[in-house]
Design a protein around this motif. Structure first.
Motif, mmCIF file in Angstrom:
data_model
loop_
_atom_site.group_PDB
_atom_site.id
_atom_site.type_symbol
_atom_site.label_atom_id
_atom_site.label_comp_id
_atom_site.label_asym_id
_atom_site.label_seq_id
_atom_site.Cartn_x
_atom_site.Cartn_y
_atom_site.Cartn_z
ATOM 1 N N ALA A 68 -13.032 14.794 1.987
ATOM 2 C CA ALA A 68 -13.000 16.759 1.910
ATOM 3 C C ALA A 68 -11.838 17.908 2.005
ATOM 4 O O ALA A 68 -11.603 18.436 1.449
ATOM 5 C CB ALA A 68 -14.124 16.362 3.686
ATOM 6 N N GLU A 69 -10.735 16.390 2.002
ATOM 7 C CA GLU A 69 -9.339 17.973 2.084
ATOM 8 C C GLU A 69 -9.536 17.431 0.955
ATOM 9 O O GLU A 69 -8.632 18.953 0.457
ATOM 10 C CB GLU A 69 -8.276 16.419 2.654
ATOM 11 C CG GLU A 69 -8.325 16.635 4.187
ATOM 12 C CD GLU A 69 -7.958 17.203 5.116
ATOM 13 O OE1 GLU A 69 -7.249 17.484 4.905
ATOM 14 O OE2 GLU A 69 -8.977 17.407 5.217
ATOM 15 N N VAL A 73 -15.128 22.634 -0.838
ATOM 16 C CA VAL A 73 -16.180 23.733 -0.855
ATOM 17 C C VAL A 73 -17.434 22.674 -0.934
ATOM 18 O O VAL A 73 -18.531 23.321 -0.468
ATOM 19 C CB VAL A 73 -16.421 23.662 -2.600
ATOM 20 C CG1 VAL A 73 -17.366 24.288 -2.675
ATOM 21 C CG2 VAL A 73 -15.496 25.117 -3.096
ATOM 22 N N THR A 74 -17.344 21.545 -1.390
ATOM 23 C CA THR A 74 -19.079 20.859 -0.632
ATOM 24 C C THR A 74 -18.976 20.678 0.196
ATOM 25 O O THR A 74 -20.421 20.235 0.953
ATOM 26 C CB THR A 74 -18.712 19.308 -1.841
ATOM 27 O OG1 THR A 74 -18.676 19.686 -2.863
ATOM 28 C CG2 THR A 74 -19.935 18.387 -2.173
ATOM 29 N N ALA A 75 -17.802 19.613 0.965
ATOM 30 C CA ALA A 75 -18.238 19.896 2.400
ATOM 31 C C ALA A 75 -18.707 20.817 3.571
ATOM 32 O O ALA A 75 -19.487 20.830 4.040
ATOM 33 C CB ALA A 75 -16.908 19.290 3.130
ATOM 34 N N PRO A 122 -10.322 21.657 15.123
ATOM 35 C CA PRO A 122 -10.150 20.153 13.992
ATOM 36 C C PRO A 122 -9.320 20.255 13.353
ATOM 37 O O PRO A 122 -8.679 21.094 12.721
ATOM 38 C CB PRO A 122 -11.606 20.288 12.890
ATOM 39 C CG PRO A 122 -11.851 22.393 13.775
ATOM 40 C CD PRO A 122 -11.598 22.379 15.159
ATOM 41 N N LEU A 123 -8.699 19.190 12.770
ATOM 42 C CA LEU A 123 -7.146 18.983 12.558
ATOM 43 C C LEU A 123 -7.741 18.787 11.264
ATOM 44 O O LEU A 123 -6.314 18.655 10.208
ATOM 45 C CB LEU A 123 -6.937 17.267 12.887
ATOM 46 C CG LEU A 123 -6.352 17.142 14.684
ATOM 47 C CD1 LEU A 123 -6.828 15.828 14.612
ATOM 48 C CD2 LEU A 123 -5.807 18.334 14.649
ATOM 49 N N GLY A 124 -8.848 18.931 9.821
ATOM 50 C CA GLY A 124 -8.966 19.057 8.936
ATOM 51 C C GLY A 124 -10.205 19.244 8.639
ATOM 52 O O GLY A 124 -11.163 20.011 9.789
ATOM 53 N N VAL A 125 -10.609 19.352 7.244
ATOM 54 C CA VAL A 125 -12.135 20.310 6.200
ATOM 55 C C VAL A 125 -12.921 19.477 7.134
ATOM 56 O O VAL A 125 -14.483 20.631 7.003
ATOM 57 C CB VAL A 125 -11.868 19.620 4.535
ATOM 58 C CG1 VAL A 125 -13.482 20.193 4.017
ATOM 59 C CG2 VAL A 125 -10.873 20.357 4.173
ATOM 60 N N TYR A 126 -13.346 17.825 7.186
ATOM 61 C CA TYR A 126 -14.287 17.434 7.388
ATOM 62 C C TYR A 126 -14.577 18.121 9.413
ATOM 63 O O TYR A 126 -15.549 18.801 9.419
ATOM 64 C CB TYR A 126 -14.317 16.319 7.301
ATOM 65 C CG TYR A 126 -15.712 15.507 8.381
ATOM 66 C CD1 TYR A 126 -17.047 15.927 7.450
ATOM 67 C CD2 TYR A 126 -15.002 15.151 9.969
ATOM 68 C CE1 TYR A 126 -17.882 14.846 8.715
ATOM 69 C CE2 TYR A 126 -15.509 14.503 10.427
ATOM 70 C CZ TYR A 126 -17.618 13.535 9.691
ATOM 71 O OH TYR A 126 -19.014 13.434 10.607
ATOM 72 N N GLY A 127 -13.976 18.067 10.063
ATOM 73 C CA GLY A 127 -14.187 18.459 11.167
ATOM 74 C C GLY A 127 -14.423 20.081 11.259
ATOM 75 O O GLY A 127 -15.312 20.407 11.748
#
Length: 295
Positions: A68-69, A73-75, A122-127
């Motif tokens: 996801a990083e 866009v998809t995430a 959140p720490l990243g794209v997923y979160g």
């Protein structure tokens, strides 16, 4: 017959929602990408409008945390815009939605279990994308329950239990992260909780709504979890391996993981009377299915 629509039907959770014994008079229709592309808001709206569903459980998600990083866009499309479309359609249809979220909405930088109203960071794209999905559902006007979970495992798909058994069959010792703490979650136990919430929301207009946490009970690190997997596996005649604890710094990944993923069960106990089983007990049926019962 009341029917629940479940997205992510081929995933760990979707599989267990189909295997779950629903109350009499209830059935499940589970769809995955071949039947419903979660990147297509129009298709989502059409699916929700296609029949008089009693409830929707949004179990489908983009869960490739590291990928996801570089695929934001998809995430965001799957984890934020799809819940937005689902919840909007549910609001129009007047049906409840149960949205599955994650411990990754927190930064992990505190001691003790996270409460449902603790600050998110959140720490990243997923979160971040999962938090976007939460916000979309909360502001949709649909009656809803958002259920955050963590460390989901089962006898299906790809997960930590299956990875340990596969790698441990040929390699020992194994180096496993020992400074991230959380509570493993049986997909079957999570499915049972989600089904209970969905049924109550559908059948009781006064049922509680809001944000909840569900994982199995008890705290452990990934290394401690691996040791218990191998102990229970060995009792069944399955793979066993020595586990050496390492730091997160020794196992770098593209996405930063929360150091503390413990989730408080206070809200789900209070509102729904759901008391999660200890994670060690929840692990046993998974290994029974993968290996067999203890010898």
């Amino acid at each position: 017959m009341k029917r629940a629509l479940v997205t992510g039907g081929n995933g760990q959770l979707g599989t267990e929602l189909q295997r779950h014994r629903w109350p009499e008079g209830w059935a499940v229709t589970a769809v995955d990408i071949d039947e419903l592309d979660l990147r297509d808001p129009a298709a989502i709206a059409a699916m929700v409008a296609s029949q008089p569903w009693a409830a929707v459980i949004a179990a489908g998600a983009y869960t490739a945390v590291d990928k996801a990083e570089n695929d934001s866009v998809t995430a965001w499309a799957v984890n934020a815009m799809a819940p937005a479309a689902l919840a909007a359609a549910c609001a129009t249809a007047g049906i409840p939605i149960v949205q599955v979220s994650t411990d990754y909405v927190f930064d992990g930088a505190r001691d003790g279990a996270w409460e449902v109203d603790d600050p998110v960071a959140p720490l990243g794209v997923y979160g971040a994308s999962k938090l976007g999905g939460e916000l979309a559902v909360r502001t949709s006007g649909a009656r809803h329950a958002i259920v955050r979970t963590a460390w989901v495992v089962s006898a299906h798909g790809s997960n930590f239990v299956k990875t340990m058994l596969r790698v441990g069959a040929t390699t020992s010792p194994l180096r496993v992260v020992d400074d991230q703490r959380g509570s493993p979650t049986s997909a079957a136990d999570l499915a049972a909780a989600l089904a209970m919430i969905a049924v109550r929301l559908a059948e009781d207009p006064a049922a509680p709504t809001g944000t909840y946490h569900f994982s199995n009970a008890g705290a452990v690190t990934w290394a401690g979890f691996a040791r218990e997997i191998f102990a229970q596996s060995a009792a069944r005649g399955g793979p066993s391996a020595e586990v050496i604890g390492i730091t997160t710094r020794d196992y770098p990944t593209p996405a930063t993981r929360p150091a503390n993923s413990l989730l408080s069960h206070r809200a789900i106990i209070r509102d729904y009377g759901i008391h999660p089983a200890p994670w060690q007990a929840a692990l046993a049926p998974i290994l029974d299915e993968l290996i067999g019962t203890p010898k």
